[in-house]
Design a protein around this motif. Sequence first.
Motif, PDB file in Angstrom:
ATOM      1  N   MET A   1       0.854  -1.194   0.000  1.00 41.54           N
ATOM      2  CA  MET A   1       0.000   0.000   0.000  1.00 41.54           C
ATOM      3  C   MET A   1       0.887   1.239   0.000  1.00 41.54           C
ATOM      4  N   ALA A   2       0.963   1.913  -1.098  1.00 43.18           N
ATOM      5  CA  ALA A   2       1.770   3.130  -1.181  1.00 43.18           C
ATOM      6  C   ALA A   2       1.055   4.272  -0.487  1.00 43.18           C
ATOM      7  N   ILE A   3       1.811   5.098   0.217  1.00 39.67           N
ATOM      8  CA  ILE A   3       1.222   6.205   0.955  1.00 39.67           C
ATOM      9  C   ILE A   3       1.749   7.523   0.417  1.00 39.67           C
ATOM     10  N   ILE A   4       0.836   8.456   0.185  1.00 36.33           N
ATOM     11  CA  ILE A   4       1.209   9.794  -0.262  1.00 36.33           C
ATOM     12  C   ILE A   4       0.862  10.770   0.852  1.00 36.33           C
ATOM     13  N   SER A   5       1.816  11.534   1.304  1.00 37.50           N
ATOM     14  CA  SER A   5       1.578  12.471   2.401  1.00 37.50           C
ATOM     15  C   SER A   5       1.257  13.860   1.862  1.00 37.50           C
ATOM     16  N   LEU A   6       0.347  14.532   2.544  1.00 36.60           N
ATOM     17  CA  LEU A   6      -0.013  15.890   2.183  1.00 36.60           C
ATOM     18  C   LEU A   6       0.369  16.809   3.339  1.00 36.60           C
ATOM     19  N   LYS A   7       0.892  17.984   3.014  1.00 32.48           N
ATOM     20  CA  LYS A   7       1.389  18.877   4.054  1.00 32.48           C
ATOM     21  C   LYS A   7       0.254  19.495   4.874  1.00 32.48           C
ATOM     22  N   ARG A   8      -0.857  19.846   4.249  1.00 32.82           N
ATOM     23  CA  ARG A   8      -1.954  20.502   4.952  1.00 32.82           C
ATOM     24  C   ARG A   8      -2.620  19.539   5.929  1.00 32.82           C
ATOM     25  N   LYS A   9      -2.724  19.953   7.188  1.00 34.79           N
ATOM     26  CA  LYS A   9      -3.360  19.130   8.203  1.00 34.79           C
ATOM     27  C   LYS A   9      -4.755  19.667   8.486  1.00 34.79           C
ATOM     28  N   TYR A  10      -5.720  18.779   8.503  1.00 30.92           N
ATOM     29  CA  TYR A  10      -7.092  19.150   8.786  1.00 30.92           C
ATOM     30  C   TYR A  10      -7.553  18.484  10.076  1.00 30.92           C
ATOM     31  N   THR A  11      -8.496  19.120  10.748  1.00 28.71           N
ATOM     32  CA  THR A  11      -9.118  18.504  11.918  1.00 28.71           C
ATOM     33  C   THR A  11     -10.231  17.578  11.439  1.00 28.71           C
ATOM     34  N   ASP A  12     -10.707  16.728  12.341  1.00 26.81           N
ATOM     35  CA  ASP A  12     -11.810  15.842  11.974  1.00 26.81           C
ATOM     36  C   ASP A  12     -13.040  16.644  11.563  1.00 26.81           C
ATOM     37  N   ILE A  13     -13.287  17.745  12.235  1.00 25.32           N
ATOM     38  CA  ILE A  13     -14.440  18.580  11.889  1.00 25.32           C
ATOM     39  C   ILE A  13     -14.281  19.153  10.481  1.00 25.32           C
ATOM     40  N   GLU A  14     -13.080  19.592  10.153  1.00 25.41           N
ATOM     41  CA  GLU A  14     -12.834  20.116   8.805  1.00 25.41           C
ATOM     42  C   GLU A  14     -13.002  19.017   7.758  1.00 25.41           C
ATOM     43  N   PHE A  15     -12.557  17.819   8.074  1.00 26.58           N
ATOM     44  CA  PHE A  15     -12.737  16.699   7.153  1.00 26.58           C
ATOM     45  C   PHE A  15     -14.228  16.463   6.890  1.00 26.58           C
ATOM     46  N   ILE A  16     -15.013  16.400   7.950  1.00 19.21           N
ATOM     47  CA  ILE A  16     -16.438  16.103   7.814  1.00 19.21           C
ATOM     48  C   ILE A  16     -17.147  17.179   6.996  1.00 19.21           C
ATOM     49  N   ILE A  17     -16.915  18.430   7.342  1.00 18.54           N
ATOM     50  CA  ILE A  17     -17.568  19.530   6.617  1.00 18.54           C
ATOM     51  C   ILE A  17     -17.117  19.548   5.165  1.00 18.54           C
ATOM     52  N   GLY A  18     -15.825  19.343   4.926  1.00 18.65           N
ATOM     53  CA  GLY A  18     -15.306  19.360   3.565  1.00 18.65           C
ATOM     54  C   GLY A  18     -15.871  18.238   2.712  1.00 18.65           C
ATOM     55  N   ILE A  19     -15.963  17.046   3.281  1.00 20.64           N
ATOM     56  CA  ILE A  19     -16.509  15.905   2.537  1.00 20.64           C
ATOM     57  C   ILE A  19     -17.980  16.144   2.217  1.00 20.64           C
ATOM     58  N   GLN A  20     -18.717  16.683   3.167  1.00 20.53           N
ATOM     59  CA  GLN A  20     -20.137  16.934   2.931  1.00 20.53           C
ATOM     60  C   GLN A  20     -20.371  18.063   1.932  1.00 20.53           C
ATOM     61  N   LYS A  21     -19.364  18.916   1.755  1.00 14.77           N
ATOM     62  CA  LYS A  21     -19.435  19.959   0.723  1.00 14.77           C
ATOM     63  C   LYS A  21     -18.845  19.480  -0.596  1.00 14.77           C
ATOM     64  N   ARG A  22     -18.444  18.213  -0.634  1.00 17.06           N
ATOM     65  CA  ARG A  22     -17.860  17.587  -1.823  1.00 17.06           C
ATOM     66  C   ARG A  22     -16.581  18.301  -2.277  1.00 17.06           C
ATOM     67  N   ASP A  23     -15.786  18.697  -1.295  1.00 13.95           N
ATOM     68  CA  ASP A  23     -14.503  19.323  -1.574  1.00 13.95           C
ATOM     69  C   ASP A  23     -13.501  18.218  -1.910  1.00 13.95           C
ATOM     70  N   GLU A  24     -13.098  18.123  -3.164  1.00 15.37           N
ATOM     71  CA  GLU A  24     -12.221  17.036  -3.598  1.00 15.37           C
ATOM     72  C   GLU A  24     -10.859  17.075  -2.912  1.00 15.37           C
ATOM     73  N   ARG A  25     -10.349  18.267  -2.662  1.00 12.24           N
ATOM     74  CA  ARG A  25      -9.043  18.395  -2.019  1.00 12.24           C
ATOM     75  C   ARG A  25      -9.076  17.814  -0.605  1.00 12.24           C
ATOM     76  N   ILE A  26     -10.124  18.144   0.155  1.00 12.81           N
ATOM     77  CA  ILE A  26     -10.234  17.654   1.521  1.00 12.81           C
ATOM     78  C   ILE A  26     -10.533  16.156   1.531  1.00 12.81           C
ATOM     79  N   THR A  27     -11.352  15.699   0.599  1.00 17.92           N
ATOM     80  CA  THR A  27     -11.642  14.277   0.507  1.00 17.92           C
ATOM     81  C   THR A  27     -10.373  13.490   0.224  1.00 17.92           C
TER      82      THR A  27
END
Length: 214
Positions: A1-27
Amino acid sequence: MAIISLKRKYTDIEFIIGIQKRDERITKAFFFECQKYFKAHFKAVFFADDVEDEVFQESFIILWSEIEHRRISVEDQKIFRKDRYGNVRLLTCGLTTFLLSIARNKYREYVRENASVQLEENINNPLLADPASDDADDTQNLRIEIVMDCLSKMPAGCKRLLTMFYYERMSLDEILKALSQYSSKDALKSGKSKCMNTLRRRVSVMFEQYHLMP
């Protein structure tokens, strides 16, 4: 399983809101965060390497669907989950820890379907408790998160020793052959005892901070 790391760190709340807004970057960031966490903890919880990718992918889809369909949602800066009966409860563990609870159920399904794979499970092991169960006590989710976090921060030698003994269920003779730093069974037993006491102390301190019973 290859892993790609992203520099921007999000909180769980930001993840949830972003996914529900269909934000591809946050997803995408959520996928890689879950992938990294799953990869780091897979060996300590599951035992069949050949199903790692399959278990992760199915578990991630379930978690993503829970968020996307708002069964996991944010209200007043708190995260809640609606179970299949419509009951809404505070989610007291992180999303990545919840992912592992889903993965545990998927792994159990795999074991049931493949009789040749033996599930090494100890019901007294908090790492293998089932926080995804609708009937589970919410505080158990927090306990699991604390234990796993404390274990992940142990010195590498201790973490390996405890994993070999408690999760891989290796015998003392097998561990002694694998770990050259121990000269005898007595030395190995002493090392295991010291590591376990250290882990217990760390977990106990965290439990006290969260007002949890040992």
